[in-house]
Design an enzyme around this catalytic site. Structure first.
Site, short mmCIF file in Angstrom:
data_model
loop_
_atom_site.label_atom_id
_atom_site.label_comp_id
_atom_site.label_asym_id
_atom_site.label_seq_id
_atom_site.Cartn_x
_atom_site.Cartn_y
_atom_site.Cartn_z
N ARG A 1 12.51 0.01 9.20
CA ARG A 1 12.12 -0.72 8.02
C ARG A 1 13.30 -1.54 7.53
O ARG A 1 14.39 -1.50 8.10
CB ARG A 1 11.66 0.25 6.92
N PRO B 1 0.82 -1.21 0.00
CA PRO B 1 0.00 0.00 0.00
C PRO B 1 0.86 1.27 0.00
O PRO B 1 1.06 1.90 1.03
CB PRO B 1 -0.81 -0.13 1.29
N GLU B 2 1.40 1.60 -1.15
CA GLU B 2 2.15 2.85 -1.29
C GLU B 2 1.25 3.85 -2.02
O GLU B 2 0.06 3.61 -2.19
CB GLU B 2 3.46 2.58 -2.00
N LYS C 1 -0.31 8.55 1.46
CA LYS C 1 -0.81 7.25 1.87
C LYS C 1 -2.11 7.33 2.67
O LYS C 1 -2.54 6.35 3.26
CB LYS C 1 0.25 6.53 2.71
#
Length: 266
Positions: free
Chosen positions: A249, A2-3, A51
């Site tokens: 991340r 989901p970018e 986003k």
């Protein structure tokens, strides 16, 4: 992932399913909104900002926005009335919106909020230029990134305060295509404007489709250069793709195509 492009596509799904319709029912499975009822409200618009998903509603002179964030695992699905909901397990459902012709179901949504549309800025004003927005401003994105010269370029691209819409996939792929080691300080990036421009082009190239590709191929296993390909051979040089944590991340890179900069001799 989901970018920015996925969120933009999701906003279009909700737009087609709900825009112009009156809600005949709503179900919020989020504690702080459990008693909220949007029955009778009209869906005026579905939009995205980086986003963030924004479902704008009207009821007479009142305007409200249902805000949600997909993060890594959220999704919205639209169904016909009576159709089986097959998107995710039922325990992940957070929001259900019903109209006479559609049912929109939000799974594993994050940061769900209902607020006056005039107050959207409280959730969005910190964001940098939107990669897919009509107001996309590459010069402003470059200015924001350059204002923190010691930050690694990989972290700078993910910072939504710099530019809104890049996630781990597009970060890794942009840096590979630019030949940049993910921990290169912003001040050492030779063409920051070119890097920002490429990131925007990659995100925009997948707008309108669900298969995200940076290689040009839509075939399974051939859609990325480095992302998700740890220990696999680089498509350019054959070196094993590396994977390592970067802040909270992970990142992927080719050690030969994206070498660590050699510090200048004293």
């Amino acid at each position: 992932m989901p970018e920015g492009d996925t969120v933009w596509n999701t906003a279009r799904v909700l737009e087609r399913a709900l825009r112009g319709d009156v809600l005949t029912g709503s179900d919020f499975r989020v504690p702080r909104l459990a008693t909220s009822n949007l029955t009778g409200w009209t869906v005026a618009e579905s939009a995205s900002r980086g986003k963030h998903l924004l479902l704008r509603l009207r009821n007479g002179d009142r305007a409200m926005t249902l805000h949600s964030h997909l993060r890594m695992d959220g999704a919205w699905r639209a169904y016909a009335p009576g159709e089986r909901w097959t998107g995710r397990p039922a325990h992940l459902i957070r929001v259900v919106l019903r109209t006479a012709r559609s049912v929109a179901v939000g799974y594993h949504l994050h940061e769900v909020a209902l607020l006056p549309t005039a107050e959207e800025g409280t959730l969005l004003d910190h964001l940098g230029p939107d990669l897919l927005g009509a107001d996309w401003d590459p010069a402003e994105a470059v200015r924001r990134i350059a204002s923190a010269p010691d930050v690694p370029i990989g972290e700078a691209l993910l910072d939504q305060r710099n530019l809104a819409g890049v996630g781990n996939l597009y970060k890794a792929e942009t840096l590979f295509l630019r030949g940049l080691w993910p921990w290169t300080p912003v001040s050492a990036v030779p063409d920051l404007a070119g890097t920002v421009r490429l990131a925007q082009q990659l995100v925009a190239s997948n707008r309108g489709r669900w298969t995200q590709t940076t290689t040009g191929s839509l075939r399974r296993g051939q859609t990325s250069y480095v992302y998700g390909r740890r220990a696999q051979p680089c498509r350019r040089c054959g070196s094993a793709i590396q994977k390592e944590d970067q802040e909270e991340r992970v990142t992927y890179w080719c050690p030969r195509c994206q070498p660590k900069p050699v510090p200048p001799a004293p």
